[in-house]
Motif scaffolding. Structure first.
Motif, PDB file in Angstrom:
ATOM      1  N   ALA A  96      93.442  18.675 -92.084  1.00 43.33           N
ATOM      2  CA  ALA A  96      92.442  18.776 -90.883  1.00 43.33           C
ATOM      3  C   ALA A  96      91.482  19.711 -91.363  1.00 43.33           C
ATOM      4  O   ALA A  96      90.260  19.543 -91.270  1.00 43.33           O
ATOM      5  N   ALA A  97      91.932  20.935 -91.879  1.00 44.05           N
ATOM      6  CA  ALA A  97      90.743  21.827 -92.245  1.00 44.05           C
ATOM      7  C   ALA A  97      89.870  21.335 -93.580  1.00 44.05           C
ATOM      8  O   ALA A  97      88.872  21.633 -93.507  1.00 44.05           O
ATOM      9  N   LEU A  98      90.613  20.862 -94.464  1.00 46.60           N
ATOM     10  CA  LEU A  98      90.077  20.108 -95.602  1.00 46.60           C
ATOM     11  C   LEU A  98      88.920  19.146 -94.978  1.00 46.60           C
ATOM     12  O   LEU A  98      87.908  18.869 -95.784  1.00 46.60           O
ATOM     13  N   TYR A  99      89.452  18.249 -94.362  1.00 43.07           N
ATOM     14  CA  TYR A  99      88.527  17.071 -93.933  1.00 43.07           C
ATOM     15  C   TYR A  99      87.253  17.926 -93.167  1.00 43.07           C
ATOM     16  O   TYR A  99      86.117  17.384 -93.846  1.00 43.07           O
ATOM     17  N   VAL A 100      87.404  18.911 -92.364  1.00 44.87           N
ATOM     18  CA  VAL A 100      86.122  19.457 -91.742  1.00 44.87           C
ATOM     19  C   VAL A 100      85.479  20.261 -92.850  1.00 44.87           C
ATOM     20  O   VAL A 100      84.177  20.250 -92.746  1.00 44.87           O
ATOM     21  N   ILE A 131      98.393  11.652 -90.658  1.00 42.67           N
ATOM     22  CA  ILE A 131      97.821  10.841 -89.412  1.00 42.67           C
ATOM     23  C   ILE A 131      97.131  11.746 -88.497  1.00 42.67           C
ATOM     24  O   ILE A 131      96.116  11.781 -88.188  1.00 42.67           O
ATOM     25  N   PRO A 132      98.098  12.866 -88.213  1.00 43.35           N
ATOM     26  CA  PRO A 132      97.251  13.793 -87.110  1.00 43.35           C
ATOM     27  C   PRO A 132      96.378  14.820 -87.473  1.00 43.35           C
ATOM     28  O   PRO A 132      95.189  14.901 -86.992  1.00 43.35           O
ATOM     29  N   GLY A 133      96.661  14.946 -88.657  1.00 45.12           N
ATOM     30  CA  GLY A 133      95.689  15.932 -89.531  1.00 45.12           C
ATOM     31  C   GLY A 133      94.166  15.226 -89.758  1.00 45.12           C
ATOM     32  O   GLY A 133      93.216  15.890 -89.510  1.00 45.12           O
ATOM     33  N   LEU A 134      94.175  14.219 -90.198  1.00 41.74           N
ATOM     34  CA  LEU A 134      92.995  13.349 -90.502  1.00 41.74           C
ATOM     35  C   LEU A 134      92.430  13.013 -89.054  1.00 41.74           C
ATOM     36  O   LEU A 134      91.033  13.079 -88.693  1.00 41.74           O
ATOM     37  N   THR A 135      92.852  12.655 -87.982  1.00 38.38           N
ATOM     38  CA  THR A 135      92.683  12.296 -86.601  1.00 38.38           C
ATOM     39  C   THR A 135      91.814  13.699 -86.344  1.00 38.38           C
ATOM     40  O   THR A 135      90.784  13.528 -85.784  1.00 38.38           O
ATOM     41  N   VAL A 136      92.575  14.762 -86.289  1.00 37.96           N
ATOM     42  CA  VAL A 136      92.112  15.873 -85.657  1.00 37.96           C
ATOM     43  C   VAL A 136      90.985  16.493 -86.424  1.00 37.96           C
ATOM     44  O   VAL A 136      89.938  17.173 -86.030  1.00 37.96           O
ATOM     45  N   GLY A 137      90.854  16.480 -87.845  1.00 41.54           N
ATOM     46  CA  GLY A 137      89.804  16.764 -88.769  1.00 41.54           C
ATOM     47  C   GLY A 137      88.511  15.854 -88.300  1.00 41.54           C
ATOM     48  O   GLY A 137      87.394  16.644 -88.544  1.00 41.54           O
ATOM     49  N   CYS A 138      88.840  14.832 -88.202  1.00 44.30           N
ATOM     50  CA  CYS A 138      87.531  13.772 -88.102  1.00 44.30           C
ATOM     51  C   CYS A 138      86.832  14.178 -86.536  1.00 44.30           C
ATOM     52  O   CYS A 138      85.737  14.317 -86.556  1.00 44.30           O
ATOM     53  N   PHE A 139      87.884  14.556 -85.583  1.00 45.34           N
ATOM     54  CA  PHE A 139      87.539  14.915 -84.326  1.00 45.34           C
ATOM     55  C   PHE A 139      86.649  16.213 -84.290  1.00 45.34           C
ATOM     56  O   PHE A 139      85.397  16.322 -83.831  1.00 45.34           O
ATOM     57  N   PHE A 159      82.605  16.873 -83.772  1.00 43.77           N
ATOM     58  CA  PHE A 159      82.367  17.612 -82.854  1.00 43.77           C
ATOM     59  C   PHE A 159      81.406  18.750 -82.866  1.00 43.77           C
ATOM     60  O   PHE A 159      80.382  18.964 -82.539  1.00 43.77           O
ATOM     61  N   SER A 160      81.909  19.436 -84.012  1.00 47.64           N
ATOM     62  CA  SER A 160      81.335  20.895 -84.479  1.00 47.64           C
ATOM     63  C   SER A 160      80.232  20.719 -85.691  1.00 47.64           C
ATOM     64  O   SER A 160      79.287  21.335 -85.442  1.00 47.64           O
ATOM     65  N   VAL A 161      80.737  20.093 -86.560  1.00 53.70           N
ATOM     66  CA  VAL A 161      79.628  19.989 -87.668  1.00 53.70           C
ATOM     67  C   VAL A 161      78.593  19.076 -87.503  1.00 53.70           C
ATOM     68  O   VAL A 161      77.552  19.409 -87.874  1.00 53.70           O
ATOM     69  N   GLY A 185      85.135   7.495 -83.259  1.00 51.35           N
ATOM     70  CA  GLY A 185      85.281   7.834 -84.590  1.00 51.35           C
ATOM     71  C   GLY A 185      86.891   8.506 -84.898  1.00 51.35           C
ATOM     72  O   GLY A 185      87.503   8.051 -85.877  1.00 51.35           O
ATOM     73  N   SER A 186      87.244   9.405 -83.896  1.00 53.78           N
ATOM     74  CA  SER A 186      88.743   9.697 -84.027  1.00 53.78           C
ATOM     75  C   SER A 186      89.786   8.581 -83.816  1.00 53.78           C
ATOM     76  O   SER A 186      90.899   8.788 -84.723  1.00 53.78           O
ATOM     77  N   LEU A 187      89.377   7.592 -82.970  1.00 51.46           N
ATOM     78  CA  LEU A 187      90.363   6.541 -82.945  1.00 51.46           C
ATOM     79  C   LEU A 187      90.552   5.578 -83.989  1.00 51.46           C
ATOM     80  O   LEU A 187      91.400   5.131 -84.625  1.00 51.46           O
ATOM     81  N   ALA A 188      89.172   5.454 -84.767  1.00 50.59           N
ATOM     82  CA  ALA A 188      89.279   4.804 -85.957  1.00 50.59           C
ATOM     83  C   ALA A 188      89.892   5.379 -87.004  1.00 50.59           C
ATOM     84  O   ALA A 188      90.699   4.713 -87.776  1.00 50.59           O
ATOM     85  N   SER A 189      89.696   6.799 -87.186  1.00 42.02           N
ATOM     86  CA  SER A 189      90.215   7.554 -88.148  1.00 42.02           C
ATOM     87  C   SER A 189      92.138   7.347 -87.851  1.00 42.02           C
ATOM     88  O   SER A 189      92.852   7.085 -88.699  1.00 42.02           O
ATOM     89  N   PHE A 190      92.495   7.451 -86.765  1.00 42.75           N
ATOM     90  CA  PHE A 190      93.783   7.321 -86.304  1.00 42.75           C
ATOM     91  C   PHE A 190      94.604   6.250 -86.797  1.00 42.75           C
ATOM     92  O   PHE A 190      95.570   5.938 -87.429  1.00 42.75           O
ATOM     93  N   LEU A 191      93.761   4.918 -86.467  1.00 47.33           N
ATOM     94  CA  LEU A 191      94.287   3.512 -86.693  1.00 47.33           C
ATOM     95  C   LEU A 191      94.222   3.491 -88.076  1.00 47.33           C
ATOM     96  O   LEU A 191      95.536   2.853 -88.664  1.00 47.33           O
TER      97      LEU A 191
END
Length: 177
Positions: free
Chosen positions: A17-21, A58-66, A70-72, A83-89
């Motif tokens: 998640a951190a890497l994605y962000v 799966i959760p890492g990228l979903t949370v990273g996208c969220f 949201f913040s960036v 966007g988070s739903l699309a990443s999760f799926l």
């Protein structure tokens, strides 16, 4: 699953998640709007290939996208959620298709981000950002543009990342085995 594997999976999810962000932030800082346009080449999307090696992605990228949306990127609430739903799926189905390969390469799995982001984000753009009634041809155009960006990133950077992970036999570290 024993406690050390659970901890490994949680830590790995957090790192992903951190890497994605971080990748999204750096890209947006260096090349403003390159990670937010309809045809976006979001470098951090290449990390979705980690779903081929570990369910922790799966959760890492979903949370990273969220967090990134949201913040960036300061996205609208609909984009944060969709966007988070699309990443999760996309990640979930990449993981499920990880063994469906052609000569050892996961062609079908790498299509999943283009499919889910194309349909979900394409529909979002058509419904929330294009004025007037829903137009199917316009939706197909938006979906195609979103998918194009995903395909370019996944079949270039993502494919290179898969080759590095497999070539260096790093998959075992990602899976926690």
């Amino acid at each position: 699953m024993n406690m050390s594997k659970k901890i490994h999976r949680i830590v790995l999810s957090a790192v992903i998640a951190a890497l994605y962000v971080a990748l999204t932030y750096v890209q947006e800082f260096l090349f403003p709007t390159s990670a937010t346009m309809a045809v976006q080449f979001r470098v951090s999307e290449a990390l979705t290939v980690l779903s081929l090696f570990t369910p922790a992605a799966i959760p890492g990228l979903t949370v990273g996208c969220f967090i990134a949306n949201f913040s960036v990127l300061g996205a609208l609430p609909t984009d944060i959620i969709l966007g988070s739903l699309a990443s999760f799926l996309a990640c979930y189905f990449m993981y499920r298709l990880k063994d469906a390969t052609v000569k050892g390469f996961p062609f079908a799995a790498l299509l999943m981000p283009a499919v889910f982001n194309g349909v979900i984000i394409g529909a979002e753009i058509e419904i929330f950002f294009i004025e007037g009634p829903f137009n199917f041809v316009s939706f197909l155009t938006q979906a195609g543009l979103v998918s194009l960006g995903e395909l370019v990133v996944l079949y270039s950077l993502g494919a290179a990342l898969v080759r590095v992970i497999k070539g260096r036999r790093l998959g075992k570290y990602l899976s926690g085995v």
